[in-house]
Design a protein around this motif. Structure first.
Motif, PDB file in Angstrom:
ATOM      1  N   ILE A 260     -18.213   5.483   8.866  1.00 39.23           N
ATOM      2  CA  ILE A 260     -17.310   6.332   8.095  1.00 39.23           C
ATOM      3  C   ILE A 260     -18.103   7.240   7.158  1.00 39.23           C
ATOM      4  CG2 ILE A 260     -15.500   6.333   6.328  1.00 39.23           C
ATOM      5  CD1 ILE A 260     -14.477   3.750   7.598  1.00 39.23           C
ATOM      6  N   THR A 261     -19.150   6.700   6.551  1.00 39.91           N
ATOM      7  CA  THR A 261     -19.987   7.514   5.660  1.00 39.91           C
ATOM      8  C   THR A 261     -20.593   8.688   6.417  1.00 39.91           C
ATOM      9  OG1 THR A 261     -20.526   5.585   4.303  1.00 39.91           O
ATOM     10  CG2 THR A 261     -21.974   7.498   4.122  1.00 39.91           C
ATOM     11  N   ALA A 262     -21.104   8.432   7.623  1.00 43.16           N
ATOM     12  CA  ALA A 262     -21.710   9.495   8.412  1.00 43.16           C
ATOM     13  C   ALA A 262     -20.672  10.547   8.807  1.00 43.16           C
ATOM     14  CB  ALA A 262     -22.368   8.903   9.662  1.00 43.16           C
ATOM     15  N   HIS A 263     -19.502  10.098   9.244  1.00 44.32           N
ATOM     16  CA  HIS A 263     -18.453  11.041   9.651  1.00 44.32           C
ATOM     17  C   HIS A 263     -17.929  11.856   8.466  1.00 44.32           C
ATOM     18  CE1 HIS A 263     -18.289   8.879  13.504  1.00 44.32           C
ATOM     19  NE2 HIS A 263     -17.561   9.873  13.958  1.00 44.32           N
ATOM     20  N   GLY A 264     -17.878  11.230   7.287  1.00 42.96           N
ATOM     21  CA  GLY A 264     -17.308  11.911   6.122  1.00 42.96           C
ATOM     22  C   GLY A 264     -18.339  12.520   5.207  1.00 42.96           C
ATOM     23  N   ARG A 265     -19.557  12.709   5.696  1.00 42.73           N
ATOM     24  CA  ARG A 265     -20.656  13.199   4.863  1.00 42.73           C
ATOM     25  C   ARG A 265     -20.313  14.505   4.150  1.00 42.73           C
ATOM     26  NH1 ARG A 265     -25.187  16.551   5.579  1.00 42.73           N
ATOM     27  NH2 ARG A 265     -27.118  15.809   4.570  1.00 42.73           N
ATOM     28  N   GLU A 266     -19.742  15.453   4.848  1.00 42.48           N
ATOM     29  CA  GLU A 266     -19.457  16.749   4.232  1.00 42.48           C
ATOM     30  C   GLU A 266     -18.435  16.621   3.111  1.00 42.48           C
ATOM     31  OE1 GLU A 266     -21.288  19.367   4.878  1.00 42.48           O
ATOM     32  OE2 GLU A 266     -22.359  18.032   6.258  1.00 42.48           O
ATOM     33  N   SER A 267     -17.437  15.778   3.303  1.00 47.56           N
ATOM     34  CA  SER A 267     -16.444  15.567   2.244  1.00 47.56           C
ATOM     35  C   SER A 267     -17.070  14.852   1.052  1.00 47.56           C
ATOM     36  CB  SER A 267     -15.261  14.749   2.782  1.00 47.56           C
ATOM     37  OG  SER A 267     -14.570  15.467   3.780  1.00 47.56           O
ATOM     38  N   LEU A 268     -17.992  13.927   1.324  1.00 45.19           N
ATOM     39  CA  LEU A 268     -18.653  13.217   0.236  1.00 45.19           C
ATOM     40  C   LEU A 268     -19.483  14.151  -0.623  1.00 45.19           C
ATOM     41  CD1 LEU A 268     -19.827   9.840   1.829  1.00 45.19           C
ATOM     42  CD2 LEU A 268     -18.288  10.139  -0.100  1.00 45.19           C
ATOM     43  N   LEU A 269     -20.035  15.201  -0.024  1.00 46.48           N
ATOM     44  CA  LEU A 269     -20.801  16.161  -0.799  1.00 46.48           C
ATOM     45  C   LEU A 269     -19.942  16.829  -1.860  1.00 46.48           C
ATOM     46  CD1 LEU A 269     -22.921  17.878   2.011  1.00 46.48           C
ATOM     47  CD2 LEU A 269     -23.681  16.233   0.319  1.00 46.48           C
ATOM     48  N   THR A 270     -18.634  16.863  -1.609  1.00 45.25           N
ATOM     49  CA  THR A 270     -17.722  17.511  -2.550  1.00 45.25           C
ATOM     50  C   THR A 270     -17.117  16.539  -3.541  1.00 45.25           C
ATOM     51  OG1 THR A 270     -17.146  19.128  -0.835  1.00 45.25           O
ATOM     52  CG2 THR A 270     -15.659  18.961  -2.733  1.00 45.25           C
ATOM     53  N   VAL A 271     -16.662  15.390  -3.052  1.00 46.90           N
ATOM     54  CA  VAL A 271     -15.902  14.471  -3.922  1.00 46.90           C
ATOM     55  C   VAL A 271     -16.598  13.132  -4.126  1.00 46.90           C
ATOM     56  CG1 VAL A 271     -13.730  15.531  -3.211  1.00 46.90           C
ATOM     57  CG2 VAL A 271     -14.561  13.504  -1.992  1.00 46.90           C
ATOM     58  N   GLY A 272     -17.826  12.976  -3.636  1.00 48.39           N
ATOM     59  CA  GLY A 272     -18.497  11.686  -3.690  1.00 48.39           C
ATOM     60  C   GLY A 272     -18.556  11.047  -5.069  1.00 48.39           C
ATOM     61  N   PRO A 273     -19.140  11.716  -6.084  1.00 47.93           N
ATOM     62  CA  PRO A 273     -19.234  11.098  -7.416  1.00 47.93           C
ATOM     63  C   PRO A 273     -17.879  10.739  -8.003  1.00 47.93           C
ATOM     64  CG  PRO A 273     -20.683  12.997  -7.251  1.00 47.93           C
ATOM     65  CD  PRO A 273     -19.823  13.009  -6.025  1.00 47.93           C
ATOM     66  N   LEU A 274     -16.908  11.647  -7.831  1.00 49.26           N
ATOM     67  CA  LEU A 274     -15.577  11.389  -8.368  1.00 49.26           C
ATOM     68  C   LEU A 274     -14.908  10.228  -7.651  1.00 49.26           C
ATOM     69  CD1 LEU A 274     -13.845  12.608 -10.610  1.00 49.26           C
ATOM     70  CD2 LEU A 274     -12.728  14.039  -8.897  1.00 49.26           C
ATOM     71  N   LEU A 275     -15.197  10.081  -6.364  1.00 48.18           N
ATOM     72  CA  LEU A 275     -14.609   8.988  -5.588  1.00 48.18           C
ATOM     73  C   LEU A 275     -15.199   7.647  -6.016  1.00 48.18           C
ATOM     74  CD1 LEU A 275     -12.445   8.909  -3.435  1.00 48.18           C
ATOM     75  CD2 LEU A 275     -14.219   9.020  -1.687  1.00 48.18           C
ATOM     76  N   VAL A 276     -16.489   7.620  -6.356  1.00 44.53           N
ATOM     77  CA  VAL A 276     -17.101   6.391  -6.858  1.00 44.53           C
ATOM     78  C   VAL A 276     -16.457   5.986  -8.181  1.00 44.53           C
ATOM     79  CG1 VAL A 276     -19.230   5.351  -7.742  1.00 44.53           C
ATOM     80  CG2 VAL A 276     -19.295   6.768  -5.685  1.00 44.53           C
ATOM     81  N   ILE A 277     -16.257   6.950  -9.067  1.00 43.97           N
ATOM     82  CA  ILE A 277     -15.610   6.666 -10.352  1.00 43.97           C
ATOM     83  C   ILE A 277     -14.181   6.173 -10.135  1.00 43.97           C
ATOM     84  CG2 ILE A 277     -14.784   7.714 -12.507  1.00 43.97           C
ATOM     85  CD1 ILE A 277     -17.202   9.610 -12.325  1.00 43.97           C
TER      86      ILE A 277
END
Length: 373
Positions: A260-277
């Motif tokens: 899932i991380t590999a497939h969603g890499r581009e989205s994580l570049l945008t919302v990754g830090p906020l999603l961790v919080i």
């Protein structure tokens, strides 16, 4: 595992801070050349933890971090190696995990519904109200893109996580109640989760309740039932399989998170830090609200701890598989993938805190807890 010393608490905090830092810097494009170093760092930290009894509980989570880091920096091998889409493995892997869960259960795990009806009712009600509503609040407040927001609500609407039983055991909670809550919430998921998704996430994405019910049923009810039958007739007769299933389940969950991380890499570049919080807030809200609601209605300390853990820890693997069946693994599936490691860290820290503070009353005899575990 022992949690009698402070190193486990310190290490858990450091691991979480490093996770956040890694995601933030990666999202900012500041560490694109540091992939090998970060992967090696997580592996080295895991090996170091494995040498100490009170920190061994973090090894699995740290190895997940290493694998997730690899997927972030080098996604292609985890997406479509040799032309094969690895996301096709997610549903079968979840079915294997659920079968393994069934093999570790028996009908006596459901006796708690009769022996502890109040605890089961309160626990299930809190789990399927607090977490979905907190997920909706976070999705609305943080203004996530629609499919990311739906993923936050989805992980909140998932049943109790399987790791919660281990955390309850370490936290000196009521393990018998924990096992019962996990089992009951898992069996209720095919009916409750789709309805919650339609109600709370219907404004973000289209939800087919009937299709989701069937998807969850084939991933949960059928494999768990098969596991229960297997356990009833063959328990203890195939010792190598009894030892293999827990390890296989852990490996499967890690592999799902990496895909899932590999497939969603581009989205994580945008919302990754906020999603961790968001994952941290969501998880801690479950612990806090679950615990203090039970204290408010004057439940026993062990039961308060148990319900807090069961409310706060979700089945991220199942939520990820649901996202895959919806055809939105790279977006809806991101929150379950991110929230899972966060729950492992906070659950270990909470277990460490409560382990050093035994409840005044021992609601469940030690022998009974050991049997349930």
């Amino acid at each position: 595992m022992l949690f009698s010393n402070k190193p486990s608490l310190f290490l858990g905090i450091i691991a979480f801070l490093l996770l956040v830092t890694n995601v933030v810097l990666f999202s900012m494009g500041e560490m694109n050349e540091a992939g090998p170093f970060m992967i090696a760092f997580w592996i080295a930290l895991g090996l170091l933890c494995n040498r100490q009894a009170d920190t061994k509980g973090y090894v699995y989570t740290l190895m997940i971090f290493a694998a997730v880091t690899a997927a972030l920096y080098y996604p292609q091998p985890f997406i479509n190696p040799q032309g094969y889409d690895l996301s096709k493995l997610i549903t079968p892997l979840i079915q294997i995990i659920m079968f393994g869960m069934g093999t570790s259960m028996s009908l006596r795990d459901f006796y708690g519904v009769v022996k502890m009806p109040a605890g089961v009712f309160v626990g299930i009600t809190c789990h399927f109200t607090i977490m979905p509503l907190v997920g909706l609040l976070l999705a609305t407040t943080l203004h996530f893109p629609p499919e990311i927001a739906a993923g936050v609500i989805l992980i909140g609407s998932a049943p109790c996580g399987m790791a919660s039983n281990v955390i309850s055991y370490l936290a000196k909670a009521n393990l018998a109640l924990s096992v019962t809550l996990t089992a009951v919430s898992t069996l209720l998921a095919p009916f409750i989760t789709p309805l919650l998704m339609e109600w709370l996430a219907g404004n973000y994405i289209e939800i087919s309740v009937q299709k989701m019910m069937w998807d969850i049923a084939k991933m949960v009810l059928i494999p768990v039932a098969g596991g229960l039958i297997f356990n009833h007739f063959l328990s203890g007769k195939i010792s190598w399989l009894d030892k293999l299933m827990p390890r296989l389940s852990m490996a499967a969950i890690a592999f799902i998170i990496v895909i899932i991380t590999a497939h969603g890499r581009e989205s994580l570049l945008t919302v990754g830090p906020l999603l961790v919080i968001a994952g941290l807030v969501h998880n801690l809200s479950g612990y806090t609200l679950g615990y203090w609601f039970c204290r408010l209605i004057r439940m026993k300390e062990q039961d308060c701890r148990t319900i807090a853990i069961e409310v706060g820890m979700q089945n991220g693997g199942l939520a990820s598989a649901i996202a895959k069946e919806m055809g939105r693994i790279a977006t809806v599936g991101l929150a379950p993938a991110i929230f899972g490691p966060v729950m492992n860290i906070t659950g270990s820290l909470l277990a460490s805190w409560w382990h050093r503070r035994p409840p005044e009353e021992e609601d469940v005899p030690a022998a009974e807890q050991a049997t349930a575990f």
